[in-house]
Design an enzyme around this catalytic site. Structure first.
Site: not given
Ligand code: F6R
Length: 618
Positions: A74, A495, A2, A514, A613, A100-101, A491, A498, A27
């Site tokens: 959210w 990506k 949120c 394996h 985010k 938020n929370g 990674e 996501e 976010r």
């Molecule tokens: C993936 C992504 C998330 C963040 C994770 C940690 O693209 O953005 O996996 O890397 O939520 O976020 P931070 O770096 O803000 O602690």
């Protein structure tokens, strides 16, 4: 997660709140709403879906008033719906809040309120807060701040809150615990928001609330108070980011813009830390010279480095393991922050604990940092967010200087985190006498070339775009590599999943036999990273193993390498750097591939479903 915002001042609140909410869109959210005070009454408008629906509704029939709060929700408790959207109001319609929370003890509080005859309108945990404020407000003869303070004492969990009352149109009360909250005074009034981009057009001098603090916003000043109500003094933090850097700047999406910003971002992370002269080992060449970090005895004598983080930042941490072990010969343990915090880790006074977080507000990473600090560890944070909780609580902070990262899928934050890690590892390697003067100079020269080489890769974006157009509808996409290529594979898989919602996995290529190879068939694409010269033959046979089972293949390797010409139908080449620095470059085509697959599939890469985010709750 949120996003919350609030404005009190001389201008109409509604358009300012909508603008701020749009800056918080990244976010992640499923509904949005505002509450405005006008003529001693609170008016609420909230809508499931995009902010533009709320905006259209406000354009059709506006809400007037100079005091208001806004929210992007959210969903955690209760489905996305108009009713469950914030703001929530008390039974008498005199108090409105945004949150938020997560309120962890809301069930108990709800039962207590229901036993007192309160009827709940929503399924949210948030609604309990507004009813409890009302309860204390009624019993504290109308002292709103006291009522809020009493309420906060009952809440367990996390919150950033903004509260308005029709009886107090001259103020907004805000409070935080484990969720970010930032306030600032602009030319026309006072603002509050969950993140910096929402405030930048009004002021760059911001006050970051600490846990337990309360802010009372008036139109021409802001009062900061402790949880007990004492007035506190706090310096503002100046934010250098300009407004444009938080805008799309002609790119169709923030994600593509941020992928393209990587060359500059990596240069920004690197240049201030490379200076002329210095230690003998480097002669009169450029050397690593941190302003913010002193790699003192503690680092030189460290027995172990422990790295903890989440998601993409965790992958940067795994690259850190390979880098510190290879370049500085120091053992490294890497752990996901949500595991680390609960597995009762073993602490040693001779450990260095590194936490990595773009936002500096990730709940699990903050908890891991606090646990390490409580156990006497010296915590070193790598973050992109000045003023964030991590930056304030860690013992030492190294900023990534990536600039604001708005797209949910992290790109430039990752490569700058990795750049910071390499700087630390190379310098530590020199101090621990594992790297010779020649090697040190060679690594620094190689790092200095990385921003230019990143641009060369980005110039070839069309070839990745064409490849994505051919492969985007494969049902399974796997990424594999060995050594430094393994975390890059992780990674890349993250990506892709996501934003394209394709089933994707990463494997250490040696693990293929394996188990994972059972999944490989003609509906599979396997992307192989092959940048570790000593392992070319091994990785070539892994590629043969998957192509002979019908999988399509892309190999990402160095220019002028012919080891894979007869092995893979598609090859993308990278400008050559040291094998051990390959992650800084190899991840870029994978980011582009994920982006173009998302576009081919008709997804909005900036707003992936179900993702937020900044994960400020567990
Ligand atoms: C993936 C992504 C998330 C963040 C994770 C940690 O693209 O953005 O996996 O890397 O939520 O976020 P931070 O770096 O803000 O602690």
């Amino acid at each position: 997660m949120c996003g919350i915002t609030g404005y009190i001042g001389y201008d109409e609140a509604a358009p300012l709140l909508i603008r701020a909410l749009k800056k918080l869109e990244y976010r992640g959210y499923d509904s949005a709403g505002v509450a405005i005070i006008d003529n001693g009454k609170i008016f609420v408008r909230k809508k499931k879906g995009q902010i533009k629906l709320l905006d259209e509704s406000l354009s059709a029939s506006t809400l007037s008033g100079n005091t208001g709060i806004g929210h992007t929700r959210w969903a955690t408790h209760g489905e996305p719906s108009d009713i469950n959207s914030h703001p929530h109001i008390d039974a008498e319609g005199r108090i409105a809040i945004v949150h938020n929370g997560i309120i962890e003890n809301y069930v108990k509080l709800k039962q207590w309120l229901q036993s007192r005859g309160i009827v709940f309108r929503s399924d949210t945990d948030t609604e309990v807060i507004v009813h409890i404020i009302n309860y204390f407000y009624r019993t504290s003869q109308g002292a709103l701040l006291d009522a809020v303070m009493e309420t906060l004492k009952l809440l367990t969990g996390s919150y950033a809150l903004a509260i308005v009352s029709a009886d107090y149109p001259d103020r907004i009360i805000a409070a935080r615990k484990n969720c970010p909250l930032i306030t600032g005074l602009g030319k026309t009034g006072a603002f509050i928001a969950s993140d910096v981009p929402a405030l930048l057009e009004h002021t760059r001098d911001l006050v970051f609330l600490n846990d337990g603090e309360i802010a009372v916003l008036y139109r021409d000043h802001i009062e900061l108070r402790s949880s007990e109500g004492e007035v506190l003094k706090r310096e503002t933090t100046h934010i250098d980011w300009d407004v444009e850097s938080a805008e799309k700047g002609g790119y169709p999406h923030f994600m593509l813009k941020e992928i393209f910003e990587q060359s500059k971002a990596m240069s920004d992370a690197l240049s201030p830390r490379l200076k002329m002269g210095g230690p003998e080992a480097a002669g009169a060449n450029k050397v690593i010279d941190f302003d913010e970090v002193k790699l003192d005895e503690r680092w030189i004598m460290a027995r172990r480095i422990v790295i903890t983080a989440c998601g993409t930042a965790y992958h940067a941490g795994i690259i850190g393991k390979y880098a510190f072990e290879h370049l500085a010969r120091i053992p490294v343990e890497v752990d996901i922050a949500s595991e680390y915090r609960y597995r009762s880790p073993i602490f040693d006074k001779k450990d260095i604990v590194i936490v990595i977080s773009q936002s500096g507000e990730t709940a699990d990473t903050i908890a891991a940092m606090r646990l390490a600090k409580q156990n006497g560890a010296c915590v070193f944070a790598i973050t992109n967010a000045p003023g964030s909780t991590l930056s304030r609580e860690a013992d030492i902070v190294m900023y990534t200087y990536a600039g604001p990262e708005i797209a949910v899928a992290s790109t430039k934050a990752f490569t700058t985190q990795v750049m910071c890690i390499y700087l630390l590892a190379i310098e530590l390697g020199r101090l621990r006498k594992h790297i010779s003067g020649d090697a040190y100079r060679r690594y620094i020269a190689a790092l200095s070339e990385i921003p230019k080489q990143a641009r060369q890769i980005l110039d070839k974006k069309e070839s990745i775009q064409r490849f994505a157009a051919r492969q985007f509808n494969k049902t399974k996409m796997f990424f594999m590599g060995r050594q430094f290529d393994y975390p890059v594979s992780m990674e890349s898989a993250l990506k892709l999943k996501e934003i394209s919602y394709t089933h994707s996995e990463a494997f250490a290529a040696g693990e293929l036999k394996h188990g994972p190879i059972a999944l490989v068939d003609s509906s599979t694409l396997v992307v192989t990273f092959a940048t570790q010269n000593a392992l070319f033959e091994k990785i070539a046979s892994n590629i043969r193993e998957v192509t002979s089972r019908g999988a399509a293949s892309l190999v990402i390797t160095w220019e002028d390498v012919d080891s894979f010409d007869t092995v893979s139908e598609a090859i993308f080449t990278l400008p050559k750097t040291e094998d051990c620095l390959s992650p800084l470059l190899a991840v870029i085509p994978a980011q582009l591939f994920a982006y173009y697959c998302a576009i081919q599939r008709g997804n909005d890469p900036d707003k992936p479903r179900n993702l937020a985010k900044s994960v400020t709750v567990e």
